[in-house]
Design a protein around this motif. Structure first.
Motif, PDB file in Angstrom:
ATOM      1  N   LEU A  14       0.824  -1.205   0.000  1.00  0.00           N
ATOM      2  CA  LEU A  14       0.000   0.000   0.000  1.00  0.00           C
ATOM      3  C   LEU A  14       0.859   1.257   0.000  1.00  0.00           C
ATOM      4  N   THR A  15       0.531   2.179  -0.867  1.00  0.00           N
ATOM      5  CA  THR A  15       1.215   3.470  -0.883  1.00  0.00           C
ATOM      6  C   THR A  15       0.241   4.634  -0.758  1.00  0.00           C
ATOM      7  N   GLY A  16      -1.037   4.400  -0.982  1.00  0.00           N
ATOM      8  CA  GLY A  16      -2.009   5.489  -0.953  1.00  0.00           C
ATOM      9  C   GLY A  16      -2.594   5.780   0.406  1.00  0.00           C
ATOM     10  N   ASP A  37     -17.140   1.817  -4.856  1.00  0.00           N
ATOM     11  CA  ASP A  37     -17.512   1.821  -6.277  1.00  0.00           C
ATOM     12  C   ASP A  37     -16.646   0.868  -7.090  1.00  0.00           C
ATOM     13  N   ARG A  38     -15.437   0.605  -6.615  1.00  0.00           N
ATOM     14  CA  ARG A  38     -14.513  -0.304  -7.292  1.00  0.00           C
ATOM     15  C   ARG A  38     -14.610  -1.734  -6.751  1.00  0.00           C
ATOM     16  N   GLY A  39     -15.618  -1.984  -5.914  1.00  0.00           N
ATOM     17  CA  GLY A  39     -15.833  -3.328  -5.396  1.00  0.00           C
ATOM     18  C   GLY A  39     -14.955  -3.706  -4.228  1.00  0.00           C
ATOM     19  N   VAL A  40     -14.345  -2.724  -3.554  1.00  0.00           N
ATOM     20  CA  VAL A  40     -13.475  -2.990  -2.408  1.00  0.00           C
ATOM     21  C   VAL A  40     -14.255  -2.752  -1.118  1.00  0.00           C
ATOM     22  N   ARG A  41     -14.330  -3.751  -0.266  1.00  0.00           N
ATOM     23  CA  ARG A  41     -15.006  -3.609   1.011  1.00  0.00           C
ATOM     24  C   ARG A  41     -14.223  -2.674   1.931  1.00  0.00           C
ATOM     25  N   ALA A  88      -6.584  -0.380  -6.110  1.00  0.00           N
ATOM     26  CA  ALA A  88      -7.524   0.736  -5.974  1.00  0.00           C
ATOM     27  C   ALA A  88      -6.964   1.819  -5.059  1.00  0.00           C
ATOM     28  N   CYS A  89      -6.431   1.429  -3.894  1.00  0.00           N
ATOM     29  CA  CYS A  89      -5.891   2.417  -2.954  1.00  0.00           C
ATOM     30  C   CYS A  89      -4.720   3.179  -3.553  1.00  0.00           C
ATOM     31  N   ASN A  90      -3.823   2.479  -4.194  1.00  0.00           N
ATOM     32  CA  ASN A  90      -2.635   3.125  -4.747  1.00  0.00           C
ATOM     33  C   ASN A  90      -2.984   4.034  -5.922  1.00  0.00           C
ATOM     34  N   ALA A  91      -3.977   3.628  -6.698  1.00  0.00           N
ATOM     35  CA  ALA A  91      -4.400   4.453  -7.828  1.00  0.00           C
ATOM     36  C   ALA A  91      -5.067   5.744  -7.340  1.00  0.00           C
TER      37      ALA A  91
END
Length: 232
Positions: free
Chosen positions: A125-127, A164-168, A219-222
């Motif tokens: 994780l970077t975001g 929205d990206r399907g991540v809980r 998703a988090c990093n983006a």
């Protein structure tokens, strides 16, 4: 043993004070109030989200009979430090709180899987910034991160974008207990307020698949950890 039983064992009652965390559910404060005692709110340590011994020390009065230390999200409390902060005459309790996210009958295999999932996220994780104190043995009932930015609008927009990206994901504590109508106090607990605005719980339960973890990281990093409120 649950909070109410621990308080009863400690003979907590009317006229007493019990130091409790505000960054939690209201369960512990309610259990204290049900005994006739007064819950007194203290701040949390930023790396553990558990009670900060220095804040506990400042909250101690002649009426304090206990400190209810809640091991949030699987992160152990520093009982030794709390005992030192509270003094010899104060009993330090460590009840289980619903916010902790502990699963009934959980085994060490499940804990090991959660730790492995958390380690996977830690390395990638970077975001966002994982919340954990160094050198502790975390059980990861929840994997809590901070979303950097300017407070709740950014964190909430980030959470909506992940969903929205399907991540809980979920906000672990929406409102600190000392700001709830039934417990409102004129207090400023800076780390509690900061955590309430920045923290987000991501999935690392034993049933989380590697594909889910990969999607979460991507998703988090983006997203980069910061979204203006209007972006979602």
């Amino acid at each position: 043993m649950r909070t109410a039983e621990l308080l009863s064992t400690a003979h907590v009652g009317a006229g007493d004070e019990v130091v409790v965390p505000s960054y939690a559910t209201a369960a512990t404060a309610e259990a204290v109030r049900d005994t006739g005692a007064l819950p007194v709110f203290a701040d949390i340590a930023p790396q553990s989200l558990c009670l900060d011994p220095a804040s506990v020390s400042r909250a101690i009065t002649a009426r304090t009979v206990a400190v209810a230390a809640v091991p949030l999200f699987g992160h152990p409390v520093d009982l030794a430090a709390l005992q030192r902060a509270a003094g010899r005459t104060v009993l330090v309790l460590a009840p289980t709180d619903p916010t902790d996210g502990a699963e009934e009958g959980e085994g060490e295999e499940g804990v090991a899987r959660r730790r492995a999932n958390a380690a996977y996220l830690d390395a990638r994780l970077t975001g966002v910034t994982p919340v954990t104190a160094p050198g502790i043995l975390h059980r990861y009932h929840s994997y809590v991160v901070r979303v950097p930015g300017n407070g709740r609008p950014d964190r909430d927009a980030f959470a909506r974008a992940l969903l929205d990206r399907g991540v809980r994901c979920r906000v672990p504590v929406q409102t600190p207990v000392h700001r709830l109508p039934s417990f409102r106090r004129e207090l400023w607990l800076p780390e509690t307020e900061r955590a309430a605005g920045e923290c987000l719980a991501l999935p690392v339960d034993a049933g989380t698949s590697r594909r889910e973890l990969q999607r979460l990281v991507a998703a988090c990093n983006a997203l980069g950890g910061l979204l203006p409120a209007a972006a979602a």
